[in-house]
Scaffold this motif. Structure first.
Motif, PDB file in Angstrom:
ATOM      1  N   LYS A 273      -5.222 -49.583  30.183  1.00  0.00           N
ATOM      2  CA  LYS A 273      -5.010 -50.641  31.180  1.00  0.00           C
ATOM      3  C   LYS A 273      -6.333 -51.262  31.616  1.00  0.00           C
ATOM      4  N   ALA A 274      -7.420 -50.483  31.505  1.00  0.00           N
ATOM      5  CA  ALA A 274      -8.724 -50.943  31.994  1.00  0.00           C
ATOM      6  C   ALA A 274      -9.440 -51.787  30.952  1.00  0.00           C
ATOM      7  N   ARG A 275     -10.281 -52.676  31.439  1.00  0.00           N
ATOM      8  CA  ARG A 275     -11.034 -53.531  30.518  1.00  0.00           C
ATOM      9  C   ARG A 275     -12.386 -52.922  30.160  1.00  0.00           C
ATOM     10  N   VAL A 276     -13.018 -52.252  31.133  1.00  0.00           N
ATOM     11  CA  VAL A 276     -14.356 -51.679  30.905  1.00  0.00           C
ATOM     12  C   VAL A 276     -14.450 -50.295  31.543  1.00  0.00           C
ATOM     13  N   CYS A 277     -15.075 -49.355  30.830  1.00  0.00           N
ATOM     14  CA  CYS A 277     -15.322 -48.006  31.351  1.00  0.00           C
ATOM     15  C   CYS A 277     -16.786 -47.902  31.793  1.00  0.00           C
ATOM     16  N   LEU A 278     -17.020 -47.295  32.943  1.00  0.00           N
ATOM     17  CA  LEU A 278     -18.378 -47.099  33.455  1.00  0.00           C
ATOM     18  C   LEU A 278     -18.728 -45.605  33.401  1.00  0.00           C
ATOM     19  N   ALA A 279     -19.865 -45.283  32.791  1.00  0.00           N
ATOM     20  CA  ALA A 279     -20.319 -43.879  32.719  1.00  0.00           C
ATOM     21  C   ALA A 279     -21.750 -43.828  33.254  1.00  0.00           C
ATOM     22  N   SER A 280     -21.844 -43.637  34.574  1.00  0.00           N
ATOM     23  CA  SER A 280     -23.140 -43.761  35.267  1.00  0.00           C
ATOM     24  C   SER A 280     -23.797 -42.403  35.496  1.00  0.00           C
ATOM     25  N   LEU A 281     -23.738 -41.527  34.514  1.00  0.00           N
ATOM     26  CA  LEU A 281     -24.265 -40.161  34.673  1.00  0.00           C
ATOM     27  C   LEU A 281     -25.786 -40.167  34.768  1.00  0.00           C
ATOM     28  N   ARG A 282     -26.298 -39.431  35.752  1.00  0.00           N
ATOM     29  CA  ARG A 282     -27.761 -39.369  35.924  1.00  0.00           C
ATOM     30  C   ARG A 282     -28.327 -38.025  35.456  1.00  0.00           C
ATOM     31  N   PHE A 283     -27.470 -37.051  35.245  1.00  0.00           N
ATOM     32  CA  PHE A 283     -27.894 -35.799  34.586  1.00  0.00           C
ATOM     33  C   PHE A 283     -26.698 -35.256  33.828  1.00  0.00           C
ATOM     34  N   GLY A 284     -26.951 -34.235  33.002  1.00  0.00           N
ATOM     35  CA  GLY A 284     -25.885 -33.693  32.164  1.00  0.00           C
ATOM     36  C   GLY A 284     -26.428 -33.396  30.782  1.00  0.00           C
ATOM     37  N   ALA A 285     -25.541 -32.953  29.899  1.00  0.00           N
ATOM     38  CA  ALA A 285     -25.925 -32.633  28.516  1.00  0.00           C
ATOM     39  C   ALA A 285     -24.672 -32.708  27.653  1.00  0.00           C
ATOM     40  N   GLY A 286     -24.842 -32.479  26.358  1.00  0.00           N
ATOM     41  CA  GLY A 286     -23.682 -32.470  25.452  1.00  0.00           C
ATOM     42  C   GLY A 286     -23.161 -33.868  25.172  1.00  0.00           C
ATOM     43  N   LEU A 287     -21.911 -33.929  24.706  1.00  0.00           N
ATOM     44  CA  LEU A 287     -21.242 -35.201  24.435  1.00  0.00           C
ATOM     45  C   LEU A 287     -20.237 -35.470  25.549  1.00  0.00           C
ATOM     46  N   LYS A 288     -20.008 -36.746  25.838  1.00  0.00           N
ATOM     47  CA  LYS A 288     -19.154 -37.096  26.968  1.00  0.00           C
ATOM     48  C   LYS A 288     -17.734 -37.440  26.502  1.00  0.00           C
ATOM     49  N   GLY A 289     -16.784 -36.631  26.925  1.00  0.00           N
ATOM     50  CA  GLY A 289     -15.383 -36.843  26.565  1.00  0.00           C
ATOM     51  C   GLY A 289     -14.862 -38.181  27.043  1.00  0.00           C
ATOM     52  N   LYS A 290     -15.387 -38.664  28.187  1.00  0.00           N
ATOM     53  CA  LYS A 290     -14.905 -39.956  28.729  1.00  0.00           C
ATOM     54  C   LYS A 290     -15.227 -41.106  27.766  1.00  0.00           C
ATOM     55  N   LEU A 291     -16.358 -40.996  27.048  1.00  0.00           N
ATOM     56  CA  LEU A 291     -16.724 -42.047  26.097  1.00  0.00           C
ATOM     57  C   LEU A 291     -15.823 -42.001  24.859  1.00  0.00           C
ATOM     58  N   ILE A 292     -15.455 -40.797  24.449  1.00  0.00           N
ATOM     59  CA  ILE A 292     -14.518 -40.646  23.325  1.00  0.00           C
ATOM     60  C   ILE A 292     -13.156 -41.235  23.710  1.00  0.00           C
ATOM     61  N   ASP A 293     -12.686 -40.890  24.913  1.00  0.00           N
ATOM     62  CA  ASP A 293     -11.393 -41.426  25.388  1.00  0.00           C
ATOM     63  C   ASP A 293     -11.440 -42.944  25.435  1.00  0.00           C
ATOM     64  N   ALA A 294     -12.564 -43.489  25.888  1.00  0.00           N
ATOM     65  CA  ALA A 294     -12.708 -44.944  25.976  1.00  0.00           C
ATOM     66  C   ALA A 294     -12.659 -45.575  24.583  1.00  0.00           C
ATOM     67  N   MET A 295     -13.372 -44.989  23.624  1.00  0.00           N
ATOM     68  CA  MET A 295     -13.394 -45.557  22.265  1.00  0.00           C
ATOM     69  C   MET A 295     -12.013 -45.483  21.611  1.00  0.00           C
TER      70      MET A 295
END
Length: 410
Positions: A273-295
């Motif tokens: 339903k969304a047009r754009v996903c925002l991933a504003s992480l300032r720390f962390g590691a690994g791969l981001k599941g939210k980016l996979i879901d978005a793609m």
């Protein structure tokens, strides 16, 4: 005789709540495909979001911490492989596995490099760039000791392999790159996704127990979203995630177009339903599941370099990678307003899924690695002298602490 793998879970898998839960189900499917009977055990409590592993023919076994009942269980099971879900479970149970099943292959699934995530969190609080003094933290020391004690560690990001081999001089033979293992996305699936015109608003998603996700939402609320909203006064930001506590729900500000939506029963539905996903992480590691879901759902992203780390390799990203808040907001507005840019970035996402994370391209390598390691395990362990050092009784504080706790409880 069927081959057996025991997976010791830090938690019971929750694929709807976290990328770690999805990753665990991907690994289970891989081992089942290789002909292994899978037993999953954990000392954690289950929740309403816990996945029912018995539905996919996995044997389930609750276990106890600091209790020798685990010894009898693992000895009777006698698995060919024991997979530890994150270094904390290896600390707790690795020595027991070694004593009861010395021939079992010990594999650590790191999920992400926790020491790197910790380093970035501390550096952010100090408003400094991440340096060696941040990387050499207690979490890193514990995690690297665990990597040495195992025969193989599965790494989800090439960036983390580079840090471990170059900065900490870990032998590459102990590490194996295994990112998310995904089904390729077909032309039919792509054509069924909602168009640019059929979508509206911004989205972000992430389990709120995970500190980087809460920080990212706070950063959006205080710094980035007001800049976007100024230019797009009718746009809304919909924030989804499991385990939204009161400190999260109190950020809900409908008048500002900032909506805390809580747990998403179906991530695909809300992402489409969304047009754009925002991933504003300032720390962390690994791969981001939210980016996979978005793609997967054709939703281009604006993300920080930490969110993007390890995702794209040499391929063009499915959006924009920016760290300055003003530039982040500008790119978000561009992506939201320009259908031509949006379609290009969406297409990039499909290419990334099919080229970098296609499980069909990754299965054979994992199978071959495990078979080779199983055949040459004695030689492999002889070559890992530091691992032998960490298993020497003088280094086994967690083992003796566990025995002391059990004796005290007895």
């Amino acid at each position: 005789m069927r081959k057996k793998i025991l997976i010791i879970g830090f938690v019971w898998p929750e694929p709807k709540s976290s990328a770690a839960g999805s990753r665990m189900l991907q690994l289970i499917a891989q081992f089942q495909k290789q002909g292994y009977e899978v037993t999953f055990c954990s000392a954690a409590k289950t929740s309403a979001n816990t996945f029912d592993l018995s539905r996919i023919n996995v044997e389930i076994k609750p276990i106890l911490l600091n209790d020798s009942s685990f010894d009898a269980f693992v000895r009777a099971l006698n698995p060919n492989i024991v997979l530890f879900d994150r270094f904390m479970t290896e600390e707790q149970y690795g020595w027991r596995v070694l004593e009861q099943c010395p021939n079992a292959l010990r594999i650590l699934d790191t999920e992400d490099f926790h020491g790197l995530r910790k380093a970035r969190e501390v550096a952010l609080k100090q408003n400094k760039a991440v340096g060696l003094e941040h990387l050499q933290n207690d979490t890193t020391k514990r995690e690297i000791a665990s990597i040495y004690r195992c025969d193989l560690s599965l790494m989800i990001s090439e960036v983390e392999i580079d840090i471990l081999t170059q900065q900490f001089k870990i032998d590459k033979s102990l590490l194996y790159y295994l990112p998310f293992l995904l089904d390729p996305i077909s032309k039919v699936e792509i054509n069924q996704l909602p168009t640019f015109e059929e979508r509206q608003h911004f989205i972000t998603i992430g389990n709120f127990i995970h500190a980087p996700n809460y920080d990212a939402v706070l950063y959006l609320k205080q710094t980035i979203w007001p800049l976007i909203r100024k230019q797009l006064p009718k746009a809304e930001l919909h924030i989804y995630g499991a385990y939204a506590s009161q400190k999260v729900t109190q950020l809900n500000k409908p008048k500002e177009g900032f909506f805390i939506k809580g747990f998403a029963e179906d991530v695909n539905e809300v992402m489409q339903k969304a047009r754009v996903c925002l991933a504003s992480l300032r720390f962390g590691a690994g791969l981001k599941g939210k980016l996979i879901d978005a793609m997967k759902n054709g939703t281009p992203c604006v993300m920080t370099s930490i969110a993007a780390e390890g995702m794209f390799g040499d391929l063009d990203e499915n959006g924009f990678i920016v760290d300055r808040p003003d530039a982040f907001a500008e790119r978000a507005i561009d992506l939201y307003s320009n259908s031509e840019i949006w379609h290009t970035k969406q297409q990039n996402g499909f290419t990334i899924l099919n080229q970098r994370f296609n499980k069909e391209n990754l299965e054979e390598g994992l199978k071959s690695k495990i078979e080779t390691l199983s055949i040459n395990i004695s030689e492999h362990r002889e070559n890992n002298f530091i691992g032998q050092l960490f298993m020497h009784q003088s280094m086994q504080s967690t083992k003796y602490m566990s025995k002391w706790i059990e004796a005290k409880n007895g």
